[in-house]
Write an enzyme that holds these catalytic residues in place. Structure first.
Site, PDB file in Angstrom:
ATOM      1  CB  SER A 429      -0.960   0.009   1.191  1.00 24.60           C
ATOM      2  OG  SER A 429      -0.228  -0.090   2.388  1.00 24.60           O
ATOM      3  CB  VAL A 430       3.343   2.451  -1.851  1.00 25.95           C
ATOM      4  CG1 VAL A 430       3.720   1.230  -2.652  1.00 25.95           C
ATOM      5  CG2 VAL A 430       2.099   3.095  -2.467  1.00 25.95           C
ATOM      6  CB  CYS A 431       3.805   5.048   2.915  1.00 26.84           C
ATOM      7  SG  CYS A 431       4.511   4.472   4.444  1.00 26.84           S
ATOM      8  CG  ASN A 432      -0.973   7.456  -1.229  1.00 24.85           C
ATOM      9  OD1 ASN A 432      -2.184   7.568  -1.014  1.00 24.85           O
ATOM     10  ND2 ASN A 432      -0.279   8.359  -1.875  1.00 24.85           N
TER      11      ASN A 432
END
Ligand code: PLP
Length: 537
Positions: A429-432
């Site tokens: 979820s790539v910190c987003n």
């Protein structure tokens, strides 16, 4: 469920392009096509730079530049030479040297940072912090110190570090689209009917999404400024993802956000240092900051009934840079700015080159179809952004992969497959949080249910109702067209299905529903499934 924001160009239902057709949306005048002479020549130059300056990239395909790009050998060598030649004392130790070289170099670098963003020292100040997150926290601390508190609005595409500000705000609201953001900017506070007075408000958003690389409007701070209903609203721009492949232009202060944060390693690979760039007319907000650290005070008493502190009143850097400043990193930054320019010919060239690569890969991924016509990739492109147009899209592509029968390949599986081929990408979820959830069509209820069932971000079991993470490919200054080809070779070898057989009968026996809907994949690395079927026949 939120409607899945999938790329209409890769959707078979909405009239998708067939392989070979041009999958690209309209091109802007600054666009490059996949093989223009100018781009090819620049690409050759980067190939040469890689040989000399980026030995760590030999034999691998590095496509996680949004995570961090690697530093160049020239930068590291120049930096070590400087360390060996110059004594860099603690910048607070005025008796160590006259003038203190650390202090002088720090001030030179501060000026270079302003020049990098075309920002005038008359209007802006640079505060060094350890990374973008530390810059965000510094701004948050100041707002949290306002006695009446503050209201917080942030855009859905924000990084986790921007979302976290809400925990210190009196009220917080996530603006779930550009339309809602514009409505709020133009019409003031109609969203909050109970609001009586113009409260201090902070609005934060990223210049570029770290999830899919879409670029957001840079004119929102000036629109806010023009609306009297927002006379007490401040803007915080997270430029971390944007600046890695683009020039942030702060030459017109009336357009500029009050606060801009970034991490320099995202541009140069080294040093690990960030900046908070403050418009001087917003500096007063920091009067509310409660904490003080070494170097930011004129006098402190500790004993007695009422200990007090006299804080420094001068420049923001003196008031906000707590503790010993990271002199070595600051010196490295000065070298990094010059070296990057010498190697790549300026940010404008980097923007064009990386935009071109991203567009090439996007077009190829969007056009890639299994033999049965189904698209291999579901690309999470914002409908308003256009690959190749650096105003609306950065050099990042977020997608997921489907097999020929429409089932998903988990993003962590893709990450593993890629790593086996020495391809470095980012998955999950790539910190987003909100941007990724929206792209994947996951509602708050879905996420809550997933969490209660033990799922956490970054875990391997990333398929439930659909994918729970994304695959992210991001280009940087040192990427080349060969990297595009390497990704495509990987996609074709691992996921593209050349032959699809719809099985209805095995040895004269009609298959049950489950098997009759099974497709057989014959891709180069999926022969096992084919062989398994042969053994059934
Ligand atoms: C858009 C964006 N904002 C903020 C951050 C946080 O940066 P840092 O971890 O350097 O503080 C990142 C890091 O990936 C990012 O991409």
């Amino acid at each position: 469920m939120v409607i899945l924001s999938k790329d209409p160009q890769s959707d078979p239902v909405s009239g998708s392009p067939t392989p070979g057709e041009d999958a690209a949306p309209q091109r802007s005048s600054r666009d490059a096509t996949c093989n223009t002479r100018q781009q090819t020549l620049y690409n050759k130059k980067i190939e040469r730079i890689r040989i000399k300056d980026y030995r760590m990239l030999r034999g691998i395909t590095y496509l996680d530049h949004a995570g961090t790009p690697p530093p160049s050998a020239t930068l590291v060598q120049k930096f070590t030479k400087t360390l060996q030649a110059d004594l860099l004392p603690n910048s607070h130790s005025s008796a160590t040297a006259d003038p203190n070289l650390s202090y002088r170099k720090t001030e030179e670098t501060r000026l270079k940072v302003l020049q990098l963003f075309n920002a005038s020292p008359d209007h802006f100040e640079v505060v060094f912090v350890c990374n973008a997150t530390a810059g965000i926290k510094l701004v948050t601390d100041a707002f949290a110190g306002i006695p009446e508190g503050f209201d917080y609005y942030y855009h859905r595409d924000s990084h986790t570090s921007i979302v976290g500000v809400r925990e210190l705000a009196t009220t917080a609201h996530c603006l779930v689209s550009d339309d809602e953001t514009l409505e709020w900017i133009n019409n003031g506070f109609q969203l909050d009917e109970k609001r009586q007075e113009i409260r201090t408000t902070l609005f934060a958003y990223p210049a570029q999404s770290n999830m899919n690389g879409r670029r957001l409007s840079l004119s929102w701070p000036s629109s806010l400024r023009r609306n009297p209903a927002h006379s007490n609203t401040y803007s915080l721009l997270d430029a971390s993802a944007y600046v890695s492949t683009s020039t942030l232009d702060l030459s017109d202060p009336s357009y500029a956000p009050h606060f801009t944060v970034l991490s320099f390693y995202k541009i140069f690979g080294f040093p690990n240092l960030g900046a908070l760039v403050v418009r001087k007319d917003a500096a007063h907000i920091f009067n509310n900051r409660r904490y003080f650290g070494g170097g930011t005070t004129d006098m402190i008493t500790c004993e007695g009934e009422k200990p007090w502190v006299a804080r420094k009143k001068g420049r923001l850097c003196e008031r906000l840079e707590d503790g010993t400043s990271p002199t070595h990193s600051i010196v490295a930054l000065g070298i990094a700015i010059d070296t990057h320019h010498e190697l790549f010919g300026g940010m404008e060239s980097v923007a064009k080159h990386t935009g071109w690569l991203a567009r090439c890969l996007y077009e190829k991924l969007a056009a890639l179809r299994h033999a049965n016509g189904r698209p291999v990739c579901e690309i999470y492109k914002d409908p308003k952004s256009t690959y190749g147009d650096t105003k609306t899209q950065g050099a990042t592509i977020a997608f997921n992969i489907r097999k020929a029968d429409g089932s998903w390949v988990g993003s962590s599986q893709v990450g593993e497959d890629a790593l086996k081929r020495k391809i470095y990408i980012r998955t999950g979820s790539v910190c987003n949080p909100a941007g990724t959830a929206h792209a994947l069509g996951l509602s708050t209820d879905d996420l809550e249910e997933l969490y209660l069932n033990g799922f956490k971000c970054g875990e391997d079991s990333d398929i439930k109702y659909g994918p729970l993470g994304i695959v992210r490919v991001s280009f940087g200054a040192v990427s080349t067209l060969k990297n595009v080809d390497e990704v495509m070779a990987f996609m074709i070898a691992c996921y593209y299905c050349e032959l699809t057989i719809f099985v209805r009968q095995v040895s004269g026996v009609w298959l049950d529903m489950e098997w009759s809907h099974t497709y057989v994949f014959l891709s180069r690395e999926k022969k096992v499934e084919y062989i398994r079927l042969l053994s059934l026949l």
